[in-house]
Design a protein around this motif. Structure first.
Motif, PDB file in Angstrom:
ATOM      1  N   VAL A 240       0.823  -1.210   0.000  1.00  0.00           N
ATOM      2  CA  VAL A 240       0.000   0.000   0.000  1.00  0.00           C
ATOM      3  C   VAL A 240       0.856   1.260   0.000  1.00  0.00           C
ATOM      4  O   VAL A 240       0.595   2.203  -0.744  1.00  0.00           O
ATOM      5  N   ASP A 241       1.910   1.278   0.829  1.00  0.00           N
ATOM      6  CA  ASP A 241       2.680   2.510   1.009  1.00  0.00           C
ATOM      7  C   ASP A 241       4.090   2.151   1.456  1.00  0.00           C
ATOM      8  O   ASP A 241       4.294   1.683   2.575  1.00  0.00           O
ATOM      9  N   THR A 242       5.071   2.357   0.589  1.00  0.00           N
ATOM     10  CA  THR A 242       6.463   2.038   0.936  1.00  0.00           C
ATOM     11  C   THR A 242       7.212   3.227   1.526  1.00  0.00           C
ATOM     12  O   THR A 242       8.391   3.107   1.869  1.00  0.00           O
ATOM     13  N   ILE A 243       6.546   4.378   1.666  1.00  0.00           N
ATOM     14  CA  ILE A 243       7.210   5.563   2.222  1.00  0.00           C
ATOM     15  C   ILE A 243       7.660   5.263   3.649  1.00  0.00           C
ATOM     16  O   ILE A 243       6.865   4.891   4.505  1.00  0.00           O
ATOM     17  N   GLY A 244       8.949   5.407   3.898  1.00  0.00           N
ATOM     18  CA  GLY A 244       9.473   5.219   5.247  1.00  0.00           C
ATOM     19  C   GLY A 244       9.655   3.776   5.668  1.00  0.00           C
ATOM     20  O   GLY A 244       9.907   3.508   6.848  1.00  0.00           O
ATOM     21  N   ALA A 245       9.587   2.830   4.730  1.00  0.00           N
ATOM     22  CA  ALA A 245       9.741   1.416   5.104  1.00  0.00           C
ATOM     23  C   ALA A 245      11.115   1.153   5.713  1.00  0.00           C
ATOM     24  O   ALA A 245      11.243   0.433   6.710  1.00  0.00           O
ATOM     25  N   GLY A 246      12.152   1.723   5.114  1.00  0.00           N
ATOM     26  CA  GLY A 246      13.500   1.552   5.653  1.00  0.00           C
ATOM     27  C   GLY A 246      13.653   2.200   7.020  1.00  0.00           C
ATOM     28  O   GLY A 246      14.345   1.658   7.903  1.00  0.00           O
ATOM     29  N   ASP A 247      13.021   3.350   7.217  1.00  0.00           N
ATOM     30  CA  ASP A 247      13.068   4.026   8.511  1.00  0.00           C
ATOM     31  C   ASP A 247      12.350   3.197   9.578  1.00  0.00           C
ATOM     32  O   ASP A 247      12.778   3.147  10.735  1.00  0.00           O
ATOM     33  N   CYS A 248      11.268   2.554   9.177  1.00  0.00           N
ATOM     34  CA  CYS A 248      10.537   1.665  10.074  1.00  0.00           C
ATOM     35  C   CYS A 248      11.418   0.483  10.473  1.00  0.00           C
ATOM     36  O   CYS A 248      11.462   0.091  11.647  1.00  0.00           O
ATOM     37  N   PHE A 249      12.118  -0.086   9.503  1.00  0.00           N
ATOM     38  CA  PHE A 249      13.039  -1.191   9.783  1.00  0.00           C
ATOM     39  C   PHE A 249      14.073  -0.776  10.826  1.00  0.00           C
ATOM     40  O   PHE A 249      14.332  -1.504  11.794  1.00  0.00           O
ATOM     41  N   ILE A 250      14.653   0.400  10.645  1.00  0.00           N
ATOM     42  CA  ILE A 250      15.666   0.885  11.582  1.00  0.00           C
ATOM     43  C   ILE A 250      15.069   1.056  12.975  1.00  0.00           C
ATOM     44  O   ILE A 250      15.692   0.702  13.984  1.00  0.00           O
ATOM     45  N   GLY A 251      13.839   1.571  13.043  1.00  0.00           N
ATOM     46  CA  GLY A 251      13.187   1.729  14.335  1.00  0.00           C
ATOM     47  C   GLY A 251      13.000   0.398  15.043  1.00  0.00           C
ATOM     48  O   GLY A 251      13.260   0.272  16.247  1.00  0.00           O
ATOM     49  N   GLY A 252      12.549  -0.604  14.298  1.00  0.00           N
ATOM     50  CA  GLY A 252      12.372  -1.928  14.885  1.00  0.00           C
ATOM     51  C   GLY A 252      13.680  -2.530  15.356  1.00  0.00           C
ATOM     52  O   GLY A 252      13.751  -3.162  16.421  1.00  0.00           O
ATOM     53  N   LEU A 253      14.745  -2.328  14.576  1.00  0.00           N
ATOM     54  CA  LEU A 253      16.057  -2.861  14.933  1.00  0.00           C
ATOM     55  C   LEU A 253      16.582  -2.211  16.214  1.00  0.00           C
ATOM     56  O   LEU A 253      17.033  -2.908  17.143  1.00  0.00           O
ATOM     57  N   ILE A 254      16.536  -0.891  16.281  1.00  0.00           N
ATOM     58  CA  ILE A 254      17.007  -0.187  17.478  1.00  0.00           C
ATOM     59  C   ILE A 254      16.179  -0.582  18.696  1.00  0.00           C
ATOM     60  O   ILE A 254      16.710  -0.802  19.795  1.00  0.00           O
ATOM     61  N   HIS A 255      14.868  -0.681  18.504  1.00  0.00           N
ATOM     62  CA  HIS A 255      13.959  -1.046  19.604  1.00  0.00           C
ATOM     63  C   HIS A 255      14.409  -2.342  20.265  1.00  0.00           C
ATOM     64  O   HIS A 255      14.498  -2.430  21.499  1.00  0.00           O
ATOM     65  N   ARG A 256      14.693  -3.358  19.478  1.00  0.00           N
ATOM     66  CA  ARG A 256      15.050  -4.658  20.041  1.00  0.00           C
ATOM     67  C   ARG A 256      16.504  -4.703  20.534  1.00  0.00           C
ATOM     68  O   ARG A 256      16.789  -5.315  21.567  1.00  0.00           O
ATOM     69  N   LEU A 257      17.426  -4.064  19.811  1.00  0.00           N
ATOM     70  CA  LEU A 257      18.809  -4.040  20.286  1.00  0.00           C
ATOM     71  C   LEU A 257      18.909  -3.280  21.602  1.00  0.00           C
ATOM     72  O   LEU A 257      19.701  -3.644  22.479  1.00  0.00           O
ATOM     73  N   ASN A 258      18.108  -2.250  21.760  1.00  0.00           N
ATOM     74  CA  ASN A 258      18.111  -1.471  22.999  1.00  0.00           C
ATOM     75  C   ASN A 258      17.542  -2.272  24.170  1.00  0.00           C
ATOM     76  O   ASN A 258      17.739  -1.919  25.330  1.00  0.00           O
ATOM     77  N   GLN A 259      16.818  -3.359  23.843  1.00  0.00           N
ATOM     78  CA  GLN A 259      16.322  -4.274  24.879  1.00  0.00           C
ATOM     79  C   GLN A 259      17.253  -5.472  25.056  1.00  0.00           C
ATOM     80  O   GLN A 259      16.894  -6.464  25.685  1.00  0.00           O
ATOM     81  N   ASN A 260      18.454  -5.366  24.480  1.00  0.00           N
ATOM     82  CA  ASN A 260      19.499  -6.382  24.619  1.00  0.00           C
ATOM     83  C   ASN A 260      19.206  -7.678  23.872  1.00  0.00           C
ATOM     84  O   ASN A 260      19.743  -8.738  24.216  1.00  0.00           O
ATOM     85  N   ASP A 261      18.382  -7.616  22.825  1.00  0.00           N
ATOM     86  CA  ASP A 261      18.208  -8.776  21.947  1.00  0.00           C
ATOM     87  C   ASP A 261      19.500  -9.020  21.178  1.00  0.00           C
ATOM     88  O   ASP A 261      20.281  -8.086  20.934  1.00  0.00           O
ATOM     89  N   ASP A 262      19.742 -10.273  20.760  1.00  0.00           N
ATOM     90  CA  ASP A 262      20.870 -10.530  19.872  1.00  0.00           C
ATOM     91  C   ASP A 262      20.541  -9.972  18.489  1.00  0.00           C
ATOM     92  O   ASP A 262      19.380  -9.685  18.166  1.00  0.00           O
ATOM     93  N   PHE A 263      21.575  -9.826  17.659  1.00  0.00           N
ATOM     94  CA  PHE A 263      21.407  -9.138  16.384  1.00  0.00           C
ATOM     95  C   PHE A 263      20.434  -9.867  15.461  1.00  0.00           C
ATOM     96  O   PHE A 263      19.588  -9.243  14.818  1.00  0.00           O
ATOM     97  N   GLU A 264      20.514 -11.178  15.398  1.00  0.00           N
ATOM     98  CA  GLU A 264      19.623 -11.927  14.515  1.00  0.00           C
ATOM     99  C   GLU A 264      18.161 -11.774  14.936  1.00  0.00           C
ATOM    100  O   GLU A 264      17.281 -11.563  14.085  1.00  0.00           O
ATOM    101  N   SER A 265      17.884 -11.859  16.224  1.00  0.00           N
ATOM    102  CA  SER A 265      16.507 -11.695  16.708  1.00  0.00           C
ATOM    103  C   SER A 265      15.988 -10.299  16.404  1.00  0.00           C
ATOM    104  O   SER A 265      14.832 -10.123  16.014  1.00  0.00           O
TER     105      SER A 265
END
Length: 288
Positions: A240-265
Motif C-alpha cells: 500500500v505505502d512504501t514511504i518510510g519502510a527503511g526508517d521503520c526497519f531501523i526503528g524496529g532494529l534499534i527497539h530490540r537491540l536497545n532491549q538487549n536482543d541478539d542481532f539476529e533476533s
C-alpha cells in the motif's frame, strides 16, 4: 514507556504526499486521488516508529523558524517525541518533500527541497549525550560528524548509523559506531554486492553489527562476531505505502537491540515490522 532513552539525530521535513492511480508519463496531466501533509525525514520517521513501540524518544534536528516548523514541532510533540534539543534557525525555509505515491504498486517518487543549514559542532556539543542509552545518526552532515564522533567514544551508550546514500567520507564514521544499516541504494551507487559491502565495512571496523537491506530481496547481515544472517522479505498480500519502510526497519532494529536482543533476533523483528508497515498508509504498523 519501555526500555532506555533513545536519541535520534537527523532530518525532519514536511512531506506532501500526492496519491496517483498510476505513475505519470512525461508531459502527462494527472489528477490526484488524495493528498496528505505528514511528518517526514529519515530520523523523524524512525522516531515515530520508536515512540509507537513505547520508547522514550528524543529527536535532534535543524528547523527553520516559520509556520511550517511550528506545525512540525507540534506534530512531534503530539506523538510523544521530545524536541527540546532541536535548533531553530531564522532566515531559512523548512525542508519539504513532494512525494508521488502510486496506488498501483505502492511505490513512491520523491522530490526534495532544502536550504536549511545542518547542525553544527557547537550545537551538537550542547546535547547531554550521557543521558541516553542509544544514539542513532542519520548518515548526512558528514564533515561535522567526522569531527564530532571521535569525542563520543567515551560513554555508556550504543551508537548506530544509517548509510542510505554514497556520501564522501561516510565510511570514515564506522570506527566510532556499533551498528550500521546500509541501504540497497548505497550498494547500487557503489556497484557492489551485499557480501562485498560486509567485507569492506568489516575491514574498517571488525566489531560492527552490519545489515544491508535489499527491499523485496530481504536482507543480509553480519553480527559483531562475524556470523552471517540472511533473511527473506516477508510475503504480503498487497503493498500500500512504501514511504518510510527503511526508517521503520531501523526503528524496529534499534527497539530490540536497545532491549538487549541478539542481532539476529532484532533483525527478524525489524524485518517483520517493515513488512507490516508497507501494508498501511503512514508511519504505523498493525498485527494481522
Amino acid at each position: 514507556m519501555i526500555g532506555s532513552k533513545i536519541l535520534l539525530v537527523g532530518n525532519c521535513v514536511l512531506d506532501q504526499i500526492w496519491e496517483l492511480d498510476h505513475f505519470p508519463q512525461q508531459d502527462e496531466e494527472s489528477r490526484v486521488l488524495a493528498k496528505t501533509r505528514v511528518l517526514g525525514g529519515n530520523a523523524c520517521n524512525t522516531a515515530q516508529i520508536l515512540a509507537g513501540l513505547g520508547n522514550e524518544v528524543e529527536l535532534v534536528s535543524s528547523f527553520a523558524k516559520d509556520t511550517t516548523a511550528t506545525w512540525l514541532l507540534q506534530e512531534l510533540t503530539s506523538k510523544n517525541i521530545s524536541t527540546r534539543y532541536c535548533i531553530q534557525k531564522p532566515g531559512f525555509s523548512s525542508a519539504e518533500s513532494s512525494i508521488w505515491l502510486n496506488r498501483e504498486n505502492g511505490s513512491r517518487t520523491i522530490v526534495h527541497h532544502r536550504d536549511l543549514p545542518e547542525l553544527t559542532i557547537p550545537e551538537l556539543k550542547k546535547i547531554p549525550f550521557q543521558l541516553f542509552k542509544w544514539i542513532h545518526f542519520e548518515g548526512r552532515n558528514i564533515d561535522t560528524l567526522q569531527s564530532f564522533l571521535p569525542d563520543m567514544t567515551i560513554g555508556d551508550f550504543m551508537i548506530s548509523l544509517e548509510i542510505e546514500k554514497q556520501r564522501e567520507g561516510i565510511e570514515q564514521l564506522l570506527p566510532f559506531v556499533n551498528t550500521v544499516i546500509v541501504s540497497s541504494a548505497y550498494l547500487k551507487s557503489k556497484n557492489i554486492s551485499a557480501n562485498q559491502c560486509l567485507r569492506e565495512l568489516t575491514t574498517i571496523n571488525p566489531n560492527l553489527n552490519i545489515v544491508c537491506t535489499l527491499g523485496d530481496s530481504g536482507l543480509l547481515g553480519q553480527d559483531s562476531q562475524g556470523t552471517l544472517i540472511k533473511l527473506q522479505a516477508e510475503k504480503i498480500e498487497k503493498v500500500v505505502d512504501t514511504i518510510g519502510a527503511g526508517d521503520c526497519f531501523i526503528g524496529g532494529l534499534i527497539h530490540r537491540l536497545n532491549q538487549n536482543d541478539d542481532f539476529e533476533s532484532a533483525l527478524k523483528f525489524a524485518n517483520h515490522l517493515a513488512a507490516q508497515k508497507i501494508q498501511f498508509k503512514g508511519m504505523r504498523f498493525e498485527s494481522k
